[in-house]
Design a protein around this motif. Structure first.
Motif, PDB file in Angstrom:
ATOM      1  N   VAL A 312       3.521   5.247   4.038  1.00  0.00           N
ATOM      2  CA  VAL A 312       2.544   4.255   3.586  1.00  0.00           C
ATOM      3  C   VAL A 312       2.308   4.330   2.078  1.00  0.00           C
ATOM      4  O   VAL A 312       2.345   3.323   1.376  1.00  0.00           O
ATOM      5  CB  VAL A 312       1.215   4.417   4.354  1.00  0.00           C
ATOM      6  CG1 VAL A 312       0.151   3.481   3.788  1.00  0.00           C
ATOM      7  CG2 VAL A 312       1.424   4.153   5.836  1.00  0.00           C
ATOM      8  N   ALA A 313       2.053   5.548   1.567  1.00  0.00           N
ATOM      9  CA  ALA A 313       1.698   5.711   0.149  1.00  0.00           C
ATOM     10  C   ALA A 313       2.794   5.204  -0.802  1.00  0.00           C
ATOM     11  O   ALA A 313       2.501   4.433  -1.722  1.00  0.00           O
ATOM     12  CB  ALA A 313       1.342   7.162  -0.148  1.00  0.00           C
ATOM     13  N   PRO A 314       4.076   5.599  -0.622  1.00  0.00           N
ATOM     14  CA  PRO A 314       5.112   5.061  -1.526  1.00  0.00           C
ATOM     15  C   PRO A 314       5.200   3.540  -1.465  1.00  0.00           C
ATOM     16  O   PRO A 314       5.412   2.885  -2.491  1.00  0.00           O
ATOM     17  CB  PRO A 314       6.406   5.710  -1.026  1.00  0.00           C
ATOM     18  CG  PRO A 314       5.969   6.926  -0.284  1.00  0.00           C
ATOM     19  CD  PRO A 314       4.651   6.575   0.322  1.00  0.00           C
ATOM     20  N   SER A 315       5.021   2.970  -0.284  1.00  0.00           N
ATOM     21  CA  SER A 315       5.119   1.518  -0.131  1.00  0.00           C
ATOM     22  C   SER A 315       3.985   0.804  -0.843  1.00  0.00           C
ATOM     23  O   SER A 315       4.198  -0.224  -1.507  1.00  0.00           O
ATOM     24  CB  SER A 315       5.118   1.149   1.358  1.00  0.00           C
ATOM     25  OG  SER A 315       6.231   1.715   2.017  1.00  0.00           O
ATOM     26  N   LEU A 316       2.772   1.322  -0.740  1.00  0.00           N
ATOM     27  CA  LEU A 316       1.629   0.695  -1.402  1.00  0.00           C
ATOM     28  C   LEU A 316       1.740   0.776  -2.915  1.00  0.00           C
ATOM     29  O   LEU A 316       1.455  -0.186  -3.631  1.00  0.00           O
ATOM     30  CB  LEU A 316       0.326   1.329  -0.924  1.00  0.00           C
ATOM     31  CG  LEU A 316      -0.068   1.036   0.530  1.00  0.00           C
ATOM     32  CD1 LEU A 316      -1.371   1.748   0.879  1.00  0.00           C
ATOM     33  CD2 LEU A 316      -0.213  -0.455   0.769  1.00  0.00           C
ATOM     34  N   VAL A 317       2.160   1.923  -3.420  1.00  0.00           N
ATOM     35  CA  VAL A 317       2.353   2.073  -4.866  1.00  0.00           C
ATOM     36  C   VAL A 317       3.448   1.125  -5.347  1.00  0.00           C
ATOM     37  O   VAL A 317       3.326   0.482  -6.393  1.00  0.00           O
ATOM     38  CB  VAL A 317       2.696   3.532  -5.225  1.00  0.00           C
ATOM     39  CG1 VAL A 317       3.073   3.654  -6.704  1.00  0.00           C
ATOM     40  CG2 VAL A 317       1.514   4.456  -4.919  1.00  0.00           C
ATOM     41  N   ALA A 318       4.521   1.009  -4.562  1.00  0.00           N
ATOM     42  CA  ALA A 318       5.617   0.109  -4.924  1.00  0.00           C
ATOM     43  C   ALA A 318       5.144  -1.349  -4.943  1.00  0.00           C
ATOM     44  O   ALA A 318       5.565  -2.140  -5.790  1.00  0.00           O
ATOM     45  CB  ALA A 318       6.777   0.268  -3.947  1.00  0.00           C
ATOM     46  N   ALA A 319       4.259  -1.714  -4.017  1.00  0.00           N
ATOM     47  CA  ALA A 319       3.742  -3.087  -3.975  1.00  0.00           C
ATOM     48  C   ALA A 319       2.953  -3.405  -5.238  1.00  0.00           C
ATOM     49  O   ALA A 319       3.090  -4.490  -5.813  1.00  0.00           O
ATOM     50  CB  ALA A 319       2.864  -3.278  -2.736  1.00  0.00           C
ATOM     51  N   VAL A 320       2.126  -2.465  -5.681  1.00  0.00           N
ATOM     52  CA  VAL A 320       1.338  -2.665  -6.901  1.00  0.00           C
ATOM     53  C   VAL A 320       2.266  -2.786  -8.116  1.00  0.00           C
ATOM     54  O   VAL A 320       2.100  -3.674  -8.961  1.00  0.00           O
ATOM     55  CB  VAL A 320       0.347  -1.508  -7.104  1.00  0.00           C
ATOM     56  CG1 VAL A 320      -0.350  -1.622  -8.461  1.00  0.00           C
ATOM     57  CG2 VAL A 320      -0.687  -1.492  -5.981  1.00  0.00           C
ATOM     58  N   PHE A 321       3.258  -1.921  -8.196  1.00  0.00           N
ATOM     59  CA  PHE A 321       4.194  -1.945  -9.321  1.00  0.00           C
ATOM     60  C   PHE A 321       5.006  -3.236  -9.319  1.00  0.00           C
ATOM     61  O   PHE A 321       5.262  -3.836 -10.376  1.00  0.00           O
ATOM     62  CB  PHE A 321       5.131  -0.742  -9.255  1.00  0.00           C
ATOM     63  CG  PHE A 321       6.086  -0.647 -10.421  1.00  0.00           C
ATOM     64  CD1 PHE A 321       5.650  -0.216 -11.670  1.00  0.00           C
ATOM     65  CD2 PHE A 321       7.414  -1.007 -10.269  1.00  0.00           C
ATOM     66  CE1 PHE A 321       6.531  -0.149 -12.741  1.00  0.00           C
ATOM     67  CE2 PHE A 321       8.300  -0.933 -11.335  1.00  0.00           C
ATOM     68  CZ  PHE A 321       7.853  -0.500 -12.576  1.00  0.00           C
ATOM     69  N   LEU A 322       5.401  -3.693  -8.126  1.00  0.00           N
ATOM     70  CA  LEU A 322       6.170  -4.938  -8.008  1.00  0.00           C
ATOM     71  C   LEU A 322       5.386  -6.116  -8.568  1.00  0.00           C
ATOM     72  O   LEU A 322       5.921  -6.914  -9.351  1.00  0.00           O
ATOM     73  CB  LEU A 322       6.515  -5.168  -6.535  1.00  0.00           C
ATOM     74  CG  LEU A 322       7.363  -6.384  -6.162  1.00  0.00           C
ATOM     75  CD1 LEU A 322       8.098  -6.114  -4.864  1.00  0.00           C
ATOM     76  CD2 LEU A 322       6.517  -7.648  -5.994  1.00  0.00           C
ATOM     77  N   VAL A 323       4.126  -6.242  -8.163  1.00  0.00           N
ATOM     78  CA  VAL A 323       3.303  -7.364  -8.634  1.00  0.00           C
ATOM     79  C   VAL A 323       3.095  -7.273 -10.142  1.00  0.00           C
ATOM     80  O   VAL A 323       3.207  -8.274 -10.866  1.00  0.00           O
ATOM     81  CB  VAL A 323       1.950  -7.387  -7.893  1.00  0.00           C
ATOM     82  CG1 VAL A 323       1.030  -8.442  -8.500  1.00  0.00           C
ATOM     83  CG2 VAL A 323       2.161  -7.661  -6.411  1.00  0.00           C
ATOM     84  N   ALA A 324       2.817  -6.065 -10.635  1.00  0.00           N
ATOM     85  CA  ALA A 324       2.607  -5.883 -12.079  1.00  0.00           C
ATOM     86  C   ALA A 324       3.865  -6.241 -12.861  1.00  0.00           C
ATOM     87  O   ALA A 324       3.798  -6.924 -13.893  1.00  0.00           O
ATOM     88  CB  ALA A 324       2.193  -4.437 -12.360  1.00  0.00           C
ATOM     89  N   ALA A 325       5.033  -5.803 -12.377  1.00  0.00           N
ATOM     90  CA  ALA A 325       6.293  -6.091 -13.061  1.00  0.00           C
ATOM     91  C   ALA A 325       6.596  -7.592 -13.044  1.00  0.00           C
ATOM     92  O   ALA A 325       7.082  -8.153 -14.039  1.00  0.00           O
ATOM     93  CB  ALA A 325       7.438  -5.321 -12.404  1.00  0.00           C
TER      94      ALA A 325
END
Length: 487
Positions: A312-325
């Motif tokens: 869960v944690a890697p996926s949530l962090v990746a989602a935030v980074f994806l939107v920011a990028a």
């Protein structure tokens, strides 16, 4: 379908009215534009994001089921689990281009719900499989109905948003793919708590996710319109502005009519072939992470329940980074360097997975974070990169469908480099993904640099005196000197 009122008024060349050259951006009321974008952002984006969430759940739930003993319950032997993943990608790649082009004609309003009912039903049916053959049959049906899904959504968004807006919207939509890993992990965490039900632990996982998909297909059918002109949430003024700004943004027209003569003109240029290299390499990283995240986390040595929770944690962090990028990519109107940043993060992650000792759980988990965070932003940014540089909508639909289908052939790579005998390190997978990231990095940066050079060359040719800014509205082809690449 007839041309819209805006297209009729503007005629064949959107930048000409009554014989005079105009900048269509000047005809767009910024207040009305903000209002219509706000409505589209609140209605279309969340709806499409939810559709992709369920699409992704039905694609990746096999990985979660595998951690709960799917192979043992079905009597799979050798590499049969990997083969089930491999067979999925064969119909997915074959049916992708025709499904994407068909969707342009029947419109996303009907195409997306039909696809969702199909792959949702097949996912639900997976709960009842008893052997390898039945598992493969269900996965192939899922693949057929998922084949044109991403192409359809990306194209649909491209007729609502301009080139400077599309990456952030695809990013928000695409974050649901990353969120699906987290959501799927949470569902699996809850479902796998159910003991002594007389059914395998993974049985209810497919039942729940397949049923939710089919229910939301009906919601989607009710919410999304066939086009800007039929949007129930826009006023007439907002519809006119919405169409005018898309026509002004290097688009030939916004009709749903499909012209085969225009569809594959893009393949007469070198651009699709460069994009194929980029698409296959980044998709290898993405498919490896999407299909095997739970299995990769399993190398940490936790129980089945904890393994799914720790995805869960890697996926949530990746989602935030994806939107920011994605928002950053739109803000700077830039794609290639943003791709490069994600690729560098992936490279660091895979180097660590290859080099770090398994006993170092903290650093291994950090490496998994890096590979997950680096894998996901590339797809929305690359899809935005493609549609931003194809002004012809027929070529945009066809090229996008073909490239996404080719990109997904990377699933044939990712599903066969995760060799079970190499568990828990999966060294071959890590090395192949590292090489793919390096090749994609070199190609993306080189392609972006060429676009910048070509834009400067066109600036000099079109505006040698430097007295007026280049006219880039209403171009018909990327060969038109008025066209500027989005690098």
């Amino acid at each position: 379908m007839e041309k819209s009122d805006v297209e009729k008024e503007l005629g064949k060349t959107p930048s000409h009215i009554n014989g005079d050259v105009v900048d269509l951006a000047d005809t767009v009321d910024p207040v009305v534009e903000r209002r219509l974008k706000w409505k589209a952002d609140l209605i279309l984006i969340p709806t499409l994001a939810m559709t992709y969430l369920f699409n992704s759940l039905d694609r990746s739930n096999l990985s979660n089921a595998q951690t709960a003993g799917l192979s043992q319950d079905l009597g799979l032997v050798g590499n049969q689990f990997n083969l089930a993943l491999t067979y999925y990608f064969i119909p997915f790649c074959i049916f992708g281009p025709p499904a994407g082009m068909l969707a342009k004609q029947i419109t996303a309003k009907y195409a997306i719900p039909c696809m969702m009912v199909g792959f949702g039903a097949a996912s639900l049916a997976t709960a009842y499989v008893k052997n390898f053959g039945q598992l493969v049959a269900c996965r192939c049906i899922v693949a057929i109905f998922e084949a044109g899904f991403l192409t359809t959504v990306v194209y649909y968004l491209s007729i609502w948003y301009t080139r400077k807006e599309i990456a952030s919207r695809i990013g928000v939509f695409y974050a649901s793919l990353v969120a699906s890993s987290a959501f799927g992990g949470l569902i699996s965490f809850g479902v796998f708590q159910m003991k002594n039900t007389g059914k395998p632990e993974w049985f209810y996982l497919f039942i729940i996710e397949g049923s939710l998909t089919m229910f939301f297909a009906l919601v989607t059918l009710a919410v999304i319109p066939t086009s800007i002109r039929t949007a129930w949430f826009l006023t007439e003024e907002e519809k006119n502005v919405a169409e005018a700004r898309i026509l002004a943004d290097s688009a030939q027209g916004i009709s749903n009519d499909f012209a085969w003569g225009e569809a594959f003109n893009e393949f007469k240029t070198p651009h699709p072939y460069v994009r194929i290299i980029i698409a296959i390499t980044y998709s290898t990283l993405l498919n490896s992470n999407n299909n095997f995240l739970a299995i990769i986390v399993n190398r940490l040595g936790f129980s089945t329940v904890k393994t799914n929770l720790y995805t869960v944690a890697p996926s949530l962090v990746a989602a935030v980074f994806l939107v920011a990028a994605s928002f950053s990519s739109d803000y700077f109107n830039e794609r290639g360097i943003h791709m490069a940043v994600s690729l560098i993060i992936s490279i660091i992650g895979y180097i660590l997975l290859i080099a770090v000792d398994l006993s170092n759980i903290g650093l291994t988990y950090f490496a998994i974070f890096m590979t997950t965070v680096g894998a996901y932003p590339m797809s929305p940014i690359n899809n935005a990169w493609i549609v931003s540089n194809i002004p012809n909508l027929n070529a945009r639909a066809a090229t996008g469908a073909v490239l996404i289908a080719i990109a997904n052939t990377a699933g044939l790579i990712s599903s066969n480099i995760m060799i079970s005998s190499e568990a828990p390190r999966y060294i071959t997978s890590c090395r192949v993904n590292l090489g793919a990231a390096a090749l994609c990095l070199i190609t993306s940066v080189s392609y972006s640099m060429w676009m910048r050079w070509e834009n400067r060359r066109r600036d000099r040719l079109q505006n040698s005196a430097g007295s007026q800014p280049p006219q880039t509205d209403g171009v018909y082809d990327m060969k038109d000197l008025r066209f500027r690449f989005c690098p």
